[in-house]
Motif scaffolding. Structure first.
Motif: not given
Length: 479
Positions: A164-171, A243-255
């Motif tokens: 990924e060429m962008e930093e992972a989101p803090k939130e 694909v799963d790693a991208y989801i885990r990195q960018h989206y809240d799995l609890d929601v």
């Protein structure tokens, strides 16, 4: 040559071009090309001059003298977006006896590299849209040769695994439903003989939903693309794990409640259920419609009636009734065997996913066919061309990369590849080679050149004004 000489050359050329233009106002195109050429030449010469000066600063450094021994100086030419850059760089020998070009290491330039990072990025951007030959001709040089094979090698050199060429989101994003659509493109294999075969280029894209932009047109919300060949079960697993790693990195799995995977039922897509968290497979209505339409053509009654029966059974979850209808069609309609069996296989193998497509209110329509056409087929298979395995894989990745990050980020992709290449070299040990005393001395020279430029500007302010006015008046009189 120094900066003052460069300025004199540029100003002289610009004034001559201006004089010729004012004498012949109908030669504006030639005037524009001349000014552009002079500007690019100045830029190339200036970059070469600065690199040569930097090499001299390194050579004069006291720190360098304690670590590296001078071997020889030589010229190096790089192809850049403004033309050929020629500069002097010095070859040294370190304490271990290894030959090193310290300037090249400091500017992160791999050995035997012919292009600047910006020029290589331009080649890749052109090759992503046009042929290799077109990309080769997009950069103008002074005697340097760029062939379509050169462009091909640059495409092949793209890293197989692109980070990924962008930093992972803090939130992480709070999103209840995500959508994945996947399909493949058949890319012609570059091979001698009639039996060429093809590669399967896979396209997967994740998005948060669709929003309407005008009547009848919608666009994806926050799409992210994954692409490549990913041949074999291990590579296919790596695709879905990314694909799963991208989801885990960018989206809240609890929601997150569900990830809908919309597809034509291909085995490589169905395998995603084992890798993507909270995923549910959904049948693509487009492919369902194709199977039903093929069967309906063979019936004695109107096609619309037969198709309506199939959809009625689907809405009421009556697989057995649909299978009986297929059997009646096969028994009474000659030549329908292949279409009936294909439809039967699709319905039986995907019935659960078909039902979900029709009854789950959160499921969206699938646009995978259109995306494959625009993302992959437009460049890869819509023209009579053949691809190598490496070339097709890297081009798929490049086209997805540009859609994810934009063309301006391609230079980051180039620098990532170069940094990886330089990692195989020994540590540079070049930190602090140019000390503060040298920097101050060099800055003093820059100030002197700046004072000269200011004086030159004052001199040119009223230069040849009378001649310009007379030239304009003469041409107006000829109208």
């Amino acid at each position: 040559m120094d900066i003052i000489t460069l300025i004199n050359t540029l100003v002289s050329g610009l004034l001559n071009a201006e004089e010729k233009f004012l004498e012949h106002l109908d030669s504006f195109t030639m005037f524009e090309e001349t000014v552009s050429s002079l500007s690019n030449q100045l830029a190339a010469d200036f970059i070469g001059l600065v690199l040569t000066n930097a090499d001299q600063l390194i050579r004069d450094s006291g720190i360098r003298k304690g670590r590296y021994t001078v071997q020889r100086s030589r010229q190096r030419t790089l192809i850049s977006i403004v033309g050929d850059i020629t500069f002097t760089h010095t070859l040294y020998k370190d304490q271990a006896g290894k030959n090193r070009c310290l300037l090249d290491e400091l500017i992160r330039l791999p050995d035997r590299e012919r292009f600047t990072a910006a020029a290589e990025a331009k080649l890749l951007n052109e090759a992503e849209v046009h042929s290799y030959q077109h990309a080769a001709e997009s950069i103008k040089t002074n005697g340097q040769t760029i062939t379509k094979t050169t462009v091909m090698n640059k495409v092949h050199s793209i890293e197989k695994q692109i980070p990924e060429m962008e930093e992972a989101p803090k939130e992480k994003k709070a999103c209840e439903y995500l959508y994945i659509e996947a399909d493949e493109d058949h890319i012609h294999r570059q091979k001698d003989g009639k039996e060429q075969g093809c590669f399967i280029g896979k396209l997967v894209y994740l998005f948060e939903g669709k929003e309407e932009i005008c009547n009848g047109r919608r666009k994806l919300v926050s799409p992210f693309y994954f692409g490549g060949l990913y041949a074999g079960s291990e590579q296919n697993a790596a695709l879905w794990e990314s694909v799963d790693a991208y989801i885990r990195q960018h989206y809240d799995l609890d929601v997150l409640k569900c990830v809908y995977i919309n597809s034509d039922g291909g085995s490589w897509i169905r395998a995603a259920a084992g890798y993507v968290s909270k995923s549910r497979l959904v049948a693509d209505r487009f492919h369902l419609m194709k199977y039903i339409n093929r069967v309906a053509r063979y019936t004695l009654e109107e096609e619309g009636i037969t198709k309506g029966r199939f959809y009625k059974y689907i809405y009421k979850n009556k697989l057995l009734a649909a299978k009986k209808l297929l059997t009646r069609i096969q028994n009474h309609c000659e030549g329908s065997d292949r279409a009936v069996e294909d439809c039967r296989t699709y319905l039986v193998g995907n019935w659960e996913y078909i039902e979900r497509a029709f009854h789950d209110k959160y499921v969206l329509g699938c646009s995978a066919e259109g995306h494959v056409s625009s993302v992959l087929s437009e460049r890869m298979s819509s023209r009579p061309m053949g691809w190598s395995e490496t070339g097709s894989d890297r081009m798929c990745k490049l086209r997805c990369f540009i859609r994810n990050y934009g063309r301006e980020k391609v230079i980051d992709l180039v620098n990532y590849r170069r940094d990886r290449e330089l990692e195989t070299c020994v540590a540079t040990g070049t930190d602090g080679l140019i000390d503060e005393r040298q920097k101050k001395k060099y800055t003093a020279k820059q100030r002197e050149a700046q004072r000269y430029a200011e004086a030159l500007h004052g001199t040119l302010a009223g230069n040849s004004t009378v001649r310009k006015i007379l030239a304009i008046r003469e041409q107006i009189g000829n109208i």
